[in-house]
Enzyme design. Structure first.
Site, PDB file in Angstrom:
ATOM      1  CD  GLU A  98      -4.870  15.521 -26.324  1.00  0.00           C
ATOM      2  OE1 GLU A  98      -5.039  16.334 -27.227  1.00  0.00           O
ATOM      3  OE2 GLU A  98      -4.305  15.804 -25.269  1.00  0.00           O
ATOM      4  CB  CYS A 111       3.283   9.095 -24.652  1.00  0.00           C
ATOM      5  SG  CYS A 111       2.640   9.899 -23.193  1.00  0.00           S
ATOM      6  CB  CYS A 118      -6.032  13.036 -14.254  1.00  0.00           C
ATOM      7  SG  CYS A 118      -4.790  12.464 -13.065  1.00  0.00           S
ATOM      8  CB  CYS A 122      -0.011  17.543 -10.886  1.00  0.00           C
ATOM      9  SG  CYS A 122       0.127  15.874 -10.194  1.00  0.00           S
ATOM     10  CB  CYS A 125      -0.342  18.006 -14.932  1.00  0.00           C
ATOM     11  SG  CYS A 125      -0.856  16.708 -16.084  1.00  0.00           S
ATOM     12  CB  CYS A 339       3.526  12.610 -22.056  1.00  0.00           C
ATOM     13  SG  CYS A 339       4.243  11.455 -23.223  1.00  0.00           S
TER      14      CYS A 339
HETATM   15  N1  SAH Z   1      -0.020  10.402 -13.628  1.00  0.00           N
HETATM   16  C1  SAH Z   1       1.267   9.919 -14.021  1.00  0.00           C
HETATM   17  C2  SAH Z   1       1.473   9.874 -15.519  1.00  0.00           C
HETATM   18  C3  SAH Z   1       1.014  11.047 -16.354  1.00  0.00           C
HETATM   19  S1  SAH Z   1       1.979  12.494 -16.419  1.00  0.00           S
HETATM   20  C4  SAH Z   1       2.357  10.725 -13.351  1.00  0.00           C
HETATM   21  O1  SAH Z   1       2.047  11.710 -12.699  1.00  0.00           O
HETATM   22  O2  SAH Z   1       3.513  10.344 -13.437  1.00  0.00           O
HETATM   23  C5  SAH Z   1       3.511  12.100 -17.178  1.00  0.00           C
HETATM   24  C6  SAH Z   1       4.631  13.020 -16.731  1.00  0.00           C
HETATM   25  O3  SAH Z   1       4.480  14.349 -17.307  1.00  0.00           O
HETATM   26  C7  SAH Z   1       4.679  13.217 -15.222  1.00  0.00           C
HETATM   27  O4  SAH Z   1       5.999  13.145 -14.784  1.00  0.00           O
HETATM   28  C8  SAH Z   1       4.133  14.619 -15.077  1.00  0.00           C
HETATM   29  O5  SAH Z   1       4.484  15.200 -13.866  1.00  0.00           O
HETATM   30  C9  SAH Z   1       4.726  15.303 -16.305  1.00  0.00           C
HETATM   31  N2  SAH Z   1       4.128  16.597 -16.626  1.00  0.00           N
HETATM   32  C10 SAH Z   1       2.843  16.978 -16.486  1.00  0.00           C
HETATM   33  N3  SAH Z   1       2.651  18.253 -16.902  1.00  0.00           N
HETATM   34  C11 SAH Z   1       3.869  18.696 -17.313  1.00  0.00           C
HETATM   35  C12 SAH Z   1       4.328  19.941 -17.858  1.00  0.00           C
HETATM   36  N4  SAH Z   1       3.498  20.953 -18.037  1.00  0.00           N
HETATM   37  N5  SAH Z   1       5.640  20.028 -18.178  1.00  0.00           N
HETATM   38  C13 SAH Z   1       6.480  18.988 -18.005  1.00  0.00           C
HETATM   39  N6  SAH Z   1       6.101  17.809 -17.515  1.00  0.00           N
HETATM   40  C14 SAH Z   1       4.813  17.648 -17.154  1.00  0.00           C
END
Ligand code: SAH
Length: 350
Positions: A98, A111, A118, A122, A125, A339
């Site tokens: 996406e 974005c 992945c 996390c 996420c 994102c």
């Molecule tokens: N893997 C990279 C880039 C992808 S995530 C990274 O971790 O930075 C892009 C951003 O979105 C990251 O800061 C991530 O922690 C955040 N993110 C992921 N899920 C989220 C959520 N549910 N609410 C807010 N931010 C989120």
């Protein structure tokens, strides 16, 4: 399927400018032909060989028998015209990722995803939950930027690697894509308008420091205590906070570029005054910005966004310590939040 075999050719958008020039030299074609093709690809954003009117037909036939021009395809678009839009993107082998288009004032941000799925898991996420499928090629990342340009009707002003995947887990393709979209005779997206966001993969930070390219680096922090961060982000067990911040410090010393720390605020989990003070301690002395983002609730994670008053107290503590901090409370529309909600859809799933 027969078409699959025909389409199983290298993606033209995966070639760096030097590689393309080299191929033209091998074909005994003059260099200006390579420049013309580059312009068709990245200025006029041609999606068919037949559009390339100033290239000889014989050359176009040779190119089309060797290279694939359809790096990515739009499967579905969600969201309103002029507002935030999400595009479900199909790749040649049927994988999907996406991307999100976020217009705002003069800005046309896109974005992009760097991987299908992945590996980092996390907890909050949505992207990692369906597992990891594969790295994207440079051309599949570049293709997402071109799709965005076509939807915007103009090239995007900003590109952020905050879609699905961890850019530093696919380092070479990401950097190659950055160089292609940065090329001044092509899309010409300024390096400073390109943000790479990492969950804290130290070798990637170290490598980027050596590239001599002025892209923005964001580090997703989300907690200033090892125990909590390891719970939220398993990557912290491999690259704990002490070494991560040290790597950020070396990055700053080497490049002079200020890092942005992303901090997703999760109600009653990482949003107290004590958490804020720990964050101040952790990054004190390191020139950095902090972006506070309220959690975007996702079905994969049982957590909520911090309340506005908690977020304000947190912001104030950072501000008083002299840390350049932004807080975006606007739900859903916030860039990182939009994102962060991207999901990797499993093939043949329901
Ligand atoms: N893997 C990279 C880039 C992808 S995530 C990274 O971790 O930075 C892009 C951003 O979105 C990251 O800061 C991530 O922690 C955040 N993110 C992921 N899920 C989220 C959520 N549910 N609410 C807010 N931010 C989120």
């Amino acid at each position: 399927m027969e078409t699959k075999t025909i389409e199983n050719k290298p993606l033209i958008h995966s070639l760096s400018r030097d590689e393309l020039t080299g191929i033209f030299a091998e074909m005994k074609e003059p260099k200006y032909r390579a420049d013309q093709l580059w312009s068709w690809l990245y200025v006029k954003k041609a999606f068919a060989w037949s559009m390339m009117s100033n290239l000889p037909s014989v050359l176009k036939e040779k190119l089309s028998s060797r290279f694939n021009l359809d790096s990515v395809r739009t499967d579905k678009t969600e969201g309103e015209n002029g507002g935030t839009r999400k595009i479900l993107v199909s790749l040649q082998d049927g994988e999907q990722v996406e991307e999100v288009l976020i217009p705002g004032g003069e800005r046309k941000t896109v974005c992009v995803s760097s991987q299908a799925g992945c590996r980092f898991n996390c907890t909050f996420c949505a992207s990692g939950q369906a597992g990891f499928r594969r790295n994207l090629e440079a051309g599949e990342i570049v293709g997402q930027v071109i799709l965005a340009a076509n939807v915007y009707g103009d090239r995007p002003t900003n590109v952020v690697f905050m879609g699905i995947g961890e850019p530093f887990d696919n380092y070479d393709a990401v950097l190659k894509a950055v160089r292609i979209i940065n090329d001044k005779d092509g899309l010409g997206i300024g390096a400073r308008k390109i943000t790479i966001s990492t969950c804290g993969v130290i070798p990637g930070i170290e490598k980027l420091a050596e590239e001599g390219i002025q892209v923005e680096l964001s580090v997703s922090l989300h907690a200033a205590e090892d125990e909590l961060r390891s719970k939220l982000m398993p990557v912290n067990r491999k690259y704990p906070l002490g070494s991560l911040i040290e790597a950020c410090r070396r990055y700053f010393e080497k490049t002079g570029r200020i890092i942005t720390f992303e901090y997703t605020m999760i109600r009653s989990l990482n949003d107290s005054a004590a958490h804020a003070r720990n964050l101040v301690k952790l990054i004190s002395g390191l020139p950095a910005r902090v972006n506070l983002i309220p959690l975007s609730p996702v079905e994969e994670f049982d957590g909520q966004a911090s309340t506005p008053d908690k977020a304000e107290v947190f912001t104030e503590i950072l501000g008083r310590a002299g840390i350049n901090t932004t807080l975006r409370m606007s739900k859903g529309s916030s860039l990182r939040a939009a994102c962060g909600q991207l999901r990797f859809r499993k093939q043949n799933g329901v």
